[in-house]
Scaffold this active site. Structure first.
Site, PDB file in Angstrom:
ATOM      1  N   ASN A 154     105.249  45.008  16.364  1.00  0.00           N
ATOM      2  CA  ASN A 154     104.935  44.841  14.971  1.00  0.00           C
ATOM      3  C   ASN A 154     106.139  43.579  14.670  1.00  0.00           C
ATOM      4  O   ASN A 154     106.851  43.319  15.303  1.00  0.00           O
ATOM      5  CB  ASN A 154     105.541  46.078  14.285  1.00  0.00           C
ATOM      6  CG  ASN A 154     104.653  47.144  14.477  1.00  0.00           C
ATOM      7  OD1 ASN A 154     103.353  47.010  14.420  1.00  0.00           O
ATOM      8  ND2 ASN A 154     104.994  48.423  14.651  1.00  0.00           N
ATOM      9  N   CYS A 176      97.103  49.776  17.496  1.00  0.00           N
ATOM     10  CA  CYS A 176      97.821  50.759  16.728  1.00  0.00           C
ATOM     11  C   CYS A 176      97.630  52.272  16.661  1.00  0.00           C
ATOM     12  O   CYS A 176      96.212  52.536  16.209  1.00  0.00           O
ATOM     13  CB  CYS A 176      98.034  50.255  15.318  1.00  0.00           C
ATOM     14  SG  CYS A 176      99.067  51.384  14.240  1.00  0.00           S
ATOM     15  N   HIS A 177      98.329  53.100  16.952  1.00  0.00           N
ATOM     16  CA  HIS A 177      97.846  54.719  16.958  1.00  0.00           C
ATOM     17  C   HIS A 177      97.948  55.561  15.700  1.00  0.00           C
ATOM     18  O   HIS A 177      97.612  56.323  15.650  1.00  0.00           O
ATOM     19  CB  HIS A 177      98.875  55.357  18.098  1.00  0.00           C
ATOM     20  CG  HIS A 177     100.236  55.369  17.602  1.00  0.00           C
ATOM     21  ND1 HIS A 177     101.246  55.411  18.567  1.00  0.00           N
ATOM     22  CD2 HIS A 177     100.945  55.414  16.723  1.00  0.00           C
ATOM     23  CE1 HIS A 177     102.519  55.220  18.207  1.00  0.00           C
ATOM     24  NE2 HIS A 177     102.251  55.291  16.817  1.00  0.00           N
ATOM     25  N   HIS A 213      98.611  49.301   9.076  1.00  0.00           N
ATOM     26  CA  HIS A 213      99.694  50.289   8.686  1.00  0.00           C
ATOM     27  C   HIS A 213      99.238  50.470   7.098  1.00  0.00           C
ATOM     28  O   HIS A 213      99.981  51.116   6.085  1.00  0.00           O
ATOM     29  CB  HIS A 213     101.067  49.753   8.618  1.00  0.00           C
ATOM     30  CG  HIS A 213     101.560  49.645   9.918  1.00  0.00           C
ATOM     31  ND1 HIS A 213     102.596  48.923  10.542  1.00  0.00           N
ATOM     32  CD2 HIS A 213     101.344  50.549  10.981  1.00  0.00           C
ATOM     33  CE1 HIS A 213     103.010  49.554  11.872  1.00  0.00           C
ATOM     34  NE2 HIS A 213     102.058  50.359  12.285  1.00  0.00           N
TER      35      HIS A 213
END
Length: 468
Positions: A154, A176-177, A213
């Site tokens: 990130n 990304c999880h 995000h």
């Protein structure tokens, strides 16, 4: 007989990682169809060497179905040479710089729950990360131009964007999880609201669109059930109290929440916010991050950097024991998809998952070339983003502001343009309320705290740092 692929080479940049590397070792050991070599490169060679010892011990265990040889190197050219895959997972700078990212803004009334993507912390972190990624991209172009590159660092969006800016032909994407966690939440919802058990989160099918995000779901289903109306009922039920599988558990982990921010955003925008509350809150004006007390009301956490320092030290101590053969760690799936992604790209299966890649029309009303997050279909030597559609106009406005800021930060980093970086900084929703004068003072302080990692153009007295 199942097909097997041997002699695969993975170059791991950040191979001294105390967390991500172990997850990769776990998942590689549990995948019987692939074997080969992992070259661990790190600017801290001793950490990479310890990880190589751990990886080789894991591979020697009888229950390890996938057999891999791990080697550590301090030469990135050696790591990348003949690599089929490149994984990047690094900490840009040190915990000292991270502490500045997260905590310096608190003196100005700005609170951040993560500080690695947007907000003042995310922007300053990006300014020191982009030069590192420029160099990584140049090395990949020179030594592994045909490798698939998987980024975990990130700020995800700007790391991936930098790779493409330097090497437009690169085969790179960010993973990304956060969406996985929302699939788990939807699976819990299905169980509670219908009594039907969902065996795997992958059985929850979602359409993903947004930026990392700050990603959203506008369609979700399980078997023959449209989950959007069900989610509306679920949100109405838990909007005030929040929802947790085990009530009260959010208090016990700084990374946990009760999903109240997520539910509030659904009520505002009508789409499912597909990230954790800690990340989502930072993209909005300071509604949820007004104060530490307000954060507690919304039932999530500010994550102090001293916690990360202590957590890192615990991992280092444990890894030293594992490397010395004094302790084993359990071989169990990590929940990440890195190895499944590698298997798909090797032609062993087909996979649909969320990725971060430049926008080539997959989100119709975001700028072309900006890195966006949508689903993609992964097959042999192919990652094909799906057409996710358009964002609702209100969300488009919110997300476009962040996209514009990210593009400005990228340009500022490449040109060492302090004024452009500051203009993006003050346009962030968390920074804007403090006004230009205080924003300038905060920016100056944060740049000073990370001056050894940014170009001389960012520092007031350019000559003082030009040779660093």
């Amino acid at each position: 007989m199942n097909h097997k692929v041997e002699n695969v080479k993975i170059a791991y940049i950040g191979g001294g990682s105390q967390g991500w590397a172990k997850r990769l070792m776990n998942d590689l050991a549990l995948e019987p169809r692939i074997s080969g070599m992992v070259s661990l490169y790190d600017i801290h060679p001793e950490a990479a060497r310890k990880n190589a010892e751990i990886g080789n011990r894991v591979s020697e265990r009888p229950e390890a179905a996938g057999k891999w040889k791990y080697e550590a190197t301090g030469d990135i050219k050696e790591a990348l040479a003949d690599a089929d895959f490149v994984i990047i997972s690094i900490l840009p700078g040190s915990f000292d710089e991270m502490a500045s990212d997260v905590h310096a803004p608190e003196k100005y009334g700005i609170y951040q729950s993560v500080g690695d993507t947007v907000g003042p912390g995310g922007m300053i972190r990006a300014l020191r990360t982009i030069p590192i990624y420029k160099e990584i991209a140049q090395n990949i172009k020179a030594y592994a131009p045909d490798a698939w590159v998987i980024n975990y660092t990130n700020p995800m969006t700007l790391c991936t964007r930098t790779l493409y800016e330097v090497f437009p032909e690169i085969k790179a994407f960010g993973c990304c999880h956060e969406v996985f966690e929302v699939q788990h939440l939807l699976a819990d919802m299905v169980q509670e609201m219908t009594g039907r058990a969902v065996e795997r989160r992958q059985d929850i099918h979602v359409n993903v669109l947004g930026i990392n995000h700050f990603t959203w779901i506008d369609r979700a289903s399980y078997q023959n059930i449209d989950l959007m109306p069900l989610y509306k009922e679920f949100v109405q039920k838990y909007a005030e109290t929040g929802y947790e599988k085990e009530p009260g558990s959010w208090v016990n982990s700084v990374f946990s929440s009760a999903n109240r921010v997520k539910f509030d955003l659904f009520n505002r925008y009508g789409l499912i916010a597909a990230a954790g509350d800690r990340h989502l809150a930072e993209f909005m004006p300071p509604v949820y991050l007004e104060s530490p007390e307000k954060v507690k009301e919304w039932k999530f956490h500010l994550t102090p950097v001293d916690f990360r320092v202590k957590d890192q030290q615990m991992k280092v101590e444990r890894n030293q024991k594992v490397a010395a053969g004094e302790e084993n760690f359990e071989l169990a799936p990590s929940g990440e998809e890195g190895v499944a992604i590698i298997a798909a790209l090797l032609g062993l299966e087909e996979l649909v998952t969320n990725v971060n890649m430049p926008n080539n029309g997959q989100i119709a009303n975001l700028p072309h070339g900006a890195v966006v997050e949508t689903n993609a279909v992964l097959r042999f030597n192919s990652v094909q983003p799906v057409l996710a559609g358009s964002l609702p106009v209100d969300l488009q406005g919110m997300i476009s502001r962040h996209v514009a800021n990210q593009e400005a930060v990228l340009k500022a980093a490449f040109e060492e343009n302090r004024q452009l970086a500051f203009n993006a900084f003050v346009n962030d929703p968390l920074v804007a309320p403090i006004g230009l004068e205080q924003a300038e003072a905060l920016f100056e302080e944060m740049i000073e705290n990370t001056k050894s990692h940014v170009g001389g153009g960012f520092v007031r007295d350019r000559n003082a740092y030009a040779s660093s």
